[in-house]
Design a protein around this motif. Structure first.
Motif, PDB file in Angstrom:
ATOM      1  N   LEU A 113       0.836  -1.338  -0.136  1.00 25.38           N
ATOM      2  CA  LEU A 113      -0.087   0.177   0.079  1.00 25.38           C
ATOM      3  C   LEU A 113       0.867   1.326  -0.075  1.00 25.38           C
ATOM      4  O   LEU A 113       0.725   2.441  -0.838  1.00 25.38           O
ATOM      5  CB  LEU A 113      -1.009   0.056   1.116  1.00 25.38           C
ATOM      6  CG  LEU A 113      -2.095  -0.959   1.271  1.00 25.38           C
ATOM      7  CD1 LEU A 113      -2.823  -1.101   2.446  1.00 25.38           C
ATOM      8  CD2 LEU A 113      -3.043  -0.810   0.106  1.00 25.38           C
ATOM      9  N   VAL A 114       1.924   1.386   0.789  1.00 28.05           N
ATOM     10  CA  VAL A 114       2.725   2.330   0.875  1.00 28.05           C
ATOM     11  C   VAL A 114       3.395   2.580  -0.412  1.00 28.05           C
ATOM     12  O   VAL A 114       3.380   3.650  -1.118  1.00 28.05           O
ATOM     13  CB  VAL A 114       4.204   2.275   1.836  1.00 28.05           C
ATOM     14  CG1 VAL A 114       4.936   3.328   1.645  1.00 28.05           C
ATOM     15  CG2 VAL A 114       3.490   2.168   3.384  1.00 28.05           C
ATOM     16  N   LYS A 148       0.057   6.463   3.251  1.00 30.96           N
ATOM     17  CA  LYS A 148       0.785   6.658   4.363  1.00 30.96           C
ATOM     18  C   LYS A 148       0.563   5.819   5.668  1.00 30.96           C
ATOM     19  O   LYS A 148      -0.730   5.664   5.674  1.00 30.96           O
ATOM     20  CB  LYS A 148       0.623   8.092   4.902  1.00 30.96           C
ATOM     21  CG  LYS A 148       1.266   9.259   3.690  1.00 30.96           C
ATOM     22  CD  LYS A 148       0.774  10.697   4.194  1.00 30.96           C
ATOM     23  CE  LYS A 148       1.522  11.026   5.303  1.00 30.96           C
ATOM     24  NZ  LYS A 148       1.250  12.472   5.584  1.00 30.96           N
ATOM     25  N   ILE A 149       1.463   5.603   6.531  1.00 28.95           N
ATOM     26  CA  ILE A 149       1.325   4.829   7.718  1.00 28.95           C
ATOM     27  C   ILE A 149       0.846   5.732   8.697  1.00 28.95           C
ATOM     28  O   ILE A 149       1.682   6.738   8.988  1.00 28.95           O
ATOM     29  CB  ILE A 149       2.439   4.005   7.989  1.00 28.95           C
ATOM     30  CG1 ILE A 149       2.755   2.995   6.917  1.00 28.95           C
ATOM     31  CG2 ILE A 149       2.295   3.293   9.288  1.00 28.95           C
ATOM     32  CD1 ILE A 149       3.882   2.071   7.185  1.00 28.95           C
ATOM     33  N   MET A 151       8.365   8.539   1.825  1.00 30.26           N
ATOM     34  CA  MET A 151       9.600   7.913   2.321  1.00 30.26           C
ATOM     35  C   MET A 151       9.659   7.633   3.777  1.00 30.26           C
ATOM     36  O   MET A 151      10.013   6.596   4.126  1.00 30.26           O
ATOM     37  CB  MET A 151      10.649   8.924   1.716  1.00 30.26           C
ATOM     38  CG  MET A 151      10.827   8.924   0.186  1.00 30.26           C
ATOM     39  SD  MET A 151      11.083   7.316  -0.734  1.00 30.26           S
ATOM     40  CE  MET A 151      12.311   6.649  -0.004  1.00 30.26           C
ATOM     41  N   ASP A 152       8.762   8.371   4.646  1.00 28.55           N
ATOM     42  CA  ASP A 152       8.956   7.961   6.008  1.00 28.55           C
ATOM     43  C   ASP A 152       8.096   7.052   6.144  1.00 28.55           C
ATOM     44  O   ASP A 152       8.540   6.015   6.917  1.00 28.55           O
ATOM     45  CB  ASP A 152       8.332   9.291   6.832  1.00 28.55           C
ATOM     46  CG  ASP A 152       9.185  10.554   6.963  1.00 28.55           C
ATOM     47  OD1 ASP A 152      10.349  10.519   6.575  1.00 28.55           O
ATOM     48  OD2 ASP A 152       8.622  11.622   7.149  1.00 28.55           O
ATOM     49  N   ILE A 161       8.165   1.034   7.602  1.00 25.24           N
ATOM     50  CA  ILE A 161       7.897  -0.502   6.963  1.00 25.24           C
ATOM     51  C   ILE A 161       9.003  -1.410   6.913  1.00 25.24           C
ATOM     52  O   ILE A 161       8.811  -2.371   7.134  1.00 25.24           O
ATOM     53  CB  ILE A 161       6.698  -0.428   6.136  1.00 25.24           C
ATOM     54  CG1 ILE A 161       5.841  -1.893   6.242  1.00 25.24           C
ATOM     55  CG2 ILE A 161       6.874  -0.201   4.723  1.00 25.24           C
ATOM     56  CD1 ILE A 161       4.972  -1.901   7.334  1.00 25.24           C
ATOM     57  N   GLU A 162       9.555  -0.762   6.108  1.00 24.64           N
ATOM     58  CA  GLU A 162      10.766  -1.632   5.831  1.00 24.64           C
ATOM     59  C   GLU A 162      11.864  -1.962   7.025  1.00 24.64           C
ATOM     60  O   GLU A 162      12.148  -3.189   7.008  1.00 24.64           O
ATOM     61  CB  GLU A 162      11.736  -1.145   4.701  1.00 24.64           C
ATOM     62  CG  GLU A 162      11.303  -0.692   3.419  1.00 24.64           C
ATOM     63  CD  GLU A 162      11.054  -2.239   2.765  1.00 24.64           C
ATOM     64  OE1 GLU A 162      11.605  -3.290   3.033  1.00 24.64           O
ATOM     65  OE2 GLU A 162      10.485  -2.009   1.447  1.00 24.64           O
ATOM     66  N   SER A 163      11.875  -1.209   7.761  1.00 25.24           N
ATOM     67  CA  SER A 163      12.394  -1.352   8.979  1.00 25.24           C
ATOM     68  C   SER A 163      11.562  -2.124  10.066  1.00 25.24           C
ATOM     69  O   SER A 163      12.160  -3.244  10.769  1.00 25.24           O
ATOM     70  CB  SER A 163      12.673   0.062  10.154  1.00 25.24           C
ATOM     71  OG  SER A 163      13.034  -0.061  11.318  1.00 25.24           O
TER      72      SER A 163
END
Length: 131
Positions: A45-46, A51-52, A81-82, A87-89
């Motif tokens: 979705l990102v 946005k989360i 990007m935030d 989410i990657e972290s």
């Protein structure tokens, strides 16, 4: 706001616990996803512009203990990007936990308890968000 979850109790009862259920546009219930599967869906979705709104690793329950995860998102105007970094972290963290100790196959009583914990945390979060 949209809600992504694999917790059946969130799907069933979150709007009943919400002070302002009108804030929630949609609850997407991922019945066939585990914890990391929810994170992968949110990452998709990102990448499509969402946005989360809630931290993917909220709460004090370790990601290799509970099988449930609920995340708030909202449509954005492009790649945030935030949210992508977040989410990657989170995915890397969960993969590290899972490598060291996989989520046990809990009995129904324990999974019911994890559903209640996730619902309670996310209901308080929903009611605490100021719009």
């Amino acid at each position: 706001m949209e809600i992504i979850t694999n917790n059946p109790l969130v799907k069933e009862k979150l709007l009943q616990k919400a002070e302002r259920p009108d804030r929630v546009k949609n609850i997407t219930f991922l019945s066939d996803c585990d914890y990391i599967g929810v994170l992968h869906n949110v990452r998709n979705l990102v990448h499509s512009g969402y946005k989360i709104l809630t931290h993917p690793l909220y709460g004090s329950v370790k990601p290799n203990e509970t099988p449930y995860r609920t995340i708030f998102v909202e449509p954005g105007t492009g790649l945030d990007m935030d949210s992508l970094k977040l989410i990657e972290s989170a995915i890397q963290t969960v993969e590290t936990f899972q490598k060291n100790y996989k989520t046990p196959v809990w009995d129904e009583k324990v999974t019911d308890d994890f559903q209640v914990v996730d619902l309670d945390l996310i209901a308080h979060t929903l009611n605490g968000i100021k719009f």
